[in-house]
Design a protein around this motif. Structure first.
Motif, PDB file in Angstrom:
ATOM      1  N   ASP A   1       0.815  -1.227   0.000  1.00 33.78           N
ATOM      2  CA  ASP A   1       0.000   0.000   0.000  1.00 33.78           C
ATOM      3  C   ASP A   1       0.841   1.266   0.000  1.00 33.78           C
ATOM      4  O   ASP A   1       0.478   2.260   0.632  1.00 33.78           O
ATOM      5  N   CYS A   2       1.965   1.233  -0.704  1.00 33.41           N
ATOM      6  CA  CYS A   2       2.802   2.447  -0.749  1.00 33.41           C
ATOM      7  C   CYS A   2       3.108   2.815  -2.190  1.00 33.41           C
ATOM      8  O   CYS A   2       3.268   1.946  -3.050  1.00 33.41           O
ATOM      9  N   ASP A   3       3.175   4.108  -2.442  1.00 36.59           N
ATOM     10  CA  ASP A   3       3.755   4.620  -3.674  1.00 36.59           C
ATOM     11  C   ASP A   3       5.245   4.778  -3.448  1.00 36.59           C
ATOM     12  O   ASP A   3       5.683   5.117  -2.338  1.00 36.59           O
ATOM     13  N   ILE A   4       6.037   4.551  -4.498  1.00 29.99           N
ATOM     14  CA  ILE A   4       7.492   4.665  -4.379  1.00 29.99           C
ATOM     15  C   ILE A   4       8.000   5.698  -5.377  1.00 29.99           C
ATOM     16  O   ILE A   4       7.692   5.626  -6.577  1.00 29.99           O
ATOM     17  N   LEU A   5       8.772   6.661  -4.867  1.00 29.29           N
ATOM     18  CA  LEU A   5       9.410   7.668  -5.709  1.00 29.29           C
ATOM     19  C   LEU A   5      10.919   7.469  -5.619  1.00 29.29           C
ATOM     20  O   LEU A   5      11.485   7.487  -4.531  1.00 29.29           O
ATOM     21  N   ALA A   6      11.561   7.263  -6.769  1.00 27.36           N
ATOM     22  CA  ALA A   6      13.016   7.093  -6.821  1.00 27.36           C
ATOM     23  C   ALA A   6      13.580   8.099  -7.812  1.00 27.36           C
ATOM     24  O   ALA A   6      13.758   7.791  -8.997  1.00 27.36           O
TER      25      ALA A   6
END
Length: 563
Positions: A47-52
């Motif tokens: 349930d997480c968005d990931i920004l890299a």
């Protein structure tokens, strides 16, 4: 499933996301290096968005670290949504330092005379920062590195100094050197924000690999501003490998990212153990126990020596200052740290002087962490005056109450009007009657356009500085015991010493000051002539043996000094 992150970075949406994870890669890496970690985070928390984001952290990057941090904040703002209840920042190496900077900057924190910043709407959502092998105190070239890495880092530093002094641009990695203005500002901002938020601040977890052979342990751990961190040691993991979710590190990373505070506390090191493992052999503050903050101290006074001087006299002046403070009912601590014996040759090299300036900035952060309610004042002699002036010029976060200069080697035309009233409340500059050292050497370099000068001989031209003309004696005249009480009166009460109108500068020293440029040109001509004579009278083999002898002598001297 392994998440493939392209080198140009990516935003990876989750299933019904409730929080945002930001992955900040290490120096000389790309977001692709964080793919394994992103996959593990997605497994633990779908349930997480990931920004890299892709960061300009290559070896040859000349990017401004502050702009890099601002870019990260812009990218977070572009993807952050109302349904994100939490934000977790995960940084590797200098990416971890940038994570702390983003946290502080997002709250609009500024210290000293830094420009005011607008807080971000999502700042309060940051509830966890995970640091992987963080360079929190900054890197230095030390004996902890293996010989090959020392050579590579030394060559890199040489290239960086060429960029700085020939082209006026700092390599990005210089912003993360111990005591660098950007790193100093970051540490002070985080210290200020931690005190403001108290127990309402985010959980900060730092993972430390037990076989980190890239940097010294004291580079990783910031004992000054990281006392509230939870430290977890990861067995058998290196500086680079700590970003891999291996069998050895996976559980520790999972706890750091997803565990409750109780889960983290269950495996975290005891604070005393952190100090024992990661402090220097000889601490700059002569600490024999973990550093403890003392909020009752109201005055801190640095007493810093100059070149060709190990600074043993500083303790005597410091003791007199503490006595005067006690008589006024003030709680005072003095800092008499030494940057070591500093010979004339290295003093003439701007990149070596810059290292000493950054040493002072590192010391300042420690003082501000130990004594949060204290006003910081300063007594400097010779190069000690240069250190403060240059530190104030480079780092707007540095704030000094009052400063006393003796035998100053700062330029006479230094623009104090920019800093007095903002970063420093007042300055007294003692001018001696026969300071031929300053009259000839720094004064001549000022004529050649260097950032050294003859303020100890000419005084400062800026009206914001109180020049005390004159004290009878040579380069160290103002350090004599007869001046200690008046120094204390200025530091604690703002009373400017009364000039001695009965003495004048010696005519011979005035003449030397006027001829300083000519003397420098003569010395350069003599040195060139000597070099030409050596080349004409010795064979190449003789010169090789001479160079080998000098290097061997220097190595033996260095080894004996460290015994």
């Amino acid at each position: 499933m392994v998440i493939e992150i392209p080198a140009e970075g990516a935003f990876i949406p989750g299933e019904n996301p409730t929080f945002l994870v930001v992955l900040l890669h290490a120096y000389n890496q790309t977001p692709a290096r964080m793919g394994q970690l992103a996959s593990a985070v997605r497994t633990w928390r779908p349930d997480c968005d990931i920004l890299a984001p892709a960061l300009p952290l290559s070896v040859f990057s000349l990017a401004d670290p502050e702009r890099v941090a601002q870019t990260i904040m812009s990218e977070i703002s572009a993807v952050e949504q109302q349904h994100h209840q939490r934000i977790v920042l995960i940084g590797h190496s200098i990416g971890a330092v940038l994570a702390r900077r983003v946290w502080a900057a997002s709250h609009g924190v500024s210290v000293g005379s830094e420009p005011l910043r607008m807080p971000q709407s999502w700042a309060s959502k940051i509830d966890r920062i995970v640091q992987l092998a963080a360079l929190n105190r900054g890197w230095i070239i030390s004996s902890a590195l293996n010989p090959w890495d020392r050579i590579r880092w030394s060559l890199g530093k040489l290239w960086g100094n060429v960029c700085r002094h020939a082209f006026g641009r700092d390599p990005l990695i210089f912003g993360f050197h111990r005591g660098a203005p950007f790193l100093t500002s970051t540490r002070l901002q985080c210290l200020d924000l931690q005190r403001r938020l108290g127990h309402n601040g985010p959980l900060i977890v730092q993972l430390i690999g037990t076989v980190d052979d890239m940097v010294a342990p004291t580079d990783n751990v910031d004992l000054a501003t990281g006392t509230s961190f939870s430290y977890i040691e990861v067995e058998g993991v290196s500086h680079e490998g700590i970003a891999d979710v291996s069998p050895g590190s996976g559980e520790a990373i999972r706890r750091a990212v997803c565990g409750t505070p109780a889960d983290v506390a269950a495996v975290a090191l005891d604070p005393a153990d952190v100090f024992d493992i990661h402090t220097s052999d000889v601490d700059d503050f002569d600490l024999q126990a973990p550093p403890l903050s003392d909020a009752t101290v109201t005055e801190v006074v640095f007493v810093i020596h100059g070149i060709r001087d190990r600074g043993f006299w500083t303790r005597r002046i410091a003791r007199a200052i503490r006595t005067q403070a006690s008589a006024r009912g003030l709680r005072c601590r003095t800092v008499t740290s030494t940057y070591g014996f500093f010979a004339m040759g290295p003093f003439l090299l701007p990149w070596i002087r810059r290292d000493k300036v950054q040493w002072l900035l590192d010391q300042y952060v420690t003082a501000k962490s130990l004594y949060p309610n204290a006003a910081v004042s300063y007594v400097g002699h010779s190069n000690g005056t240069y250190l403060l002036a240059k530190a104030i010029e480079l780092c707007p976060a540095l704030v000094i109450n009052r400063a006393v200069f003796a035998g100053s080697v700062v330029r006479s035309d230094f623009g104090w009007k920019t800093y007095v009233g903002n970063q420093v409340a007042g300055i007294v500059n003692y001018v001696a009657t026969k300071d031929w050292v300053v009259a000839i050497f720094p004064n001549g370099l000022q004529t050649l356009g260097q950032d050294l000068g003859g303020a100890g001989h000419n005084g400062f031209s800026d009206q914001n500085v109180a020049n005390v003309r004159y004290v009878e004696g040579d380069h160290s005249a103002a350090l004599e015991a007869r001046h200690w009480n008046e120094m204390s009166e200025f530091i604690f009460e703002g009373i400017v010493p009364t000039p001695n109108c009965e003495v004048l500068q010696e005519a011979s020293v005035i003449s030397l000051g006027k001829a300083s440029l000519l003397i420098w040109l003569l010395l350069v001509a003599l040195s060139a002539g000597l070099f030409a004579w050596i080349l004409s009278h010795f064979s190449f083999a003789d010169l090789v043996w001479l160079a080998f002898f000098l290097l061997a002598s220097f190595a033996v001297k260095t080894a004996v000094t460290k015994l």
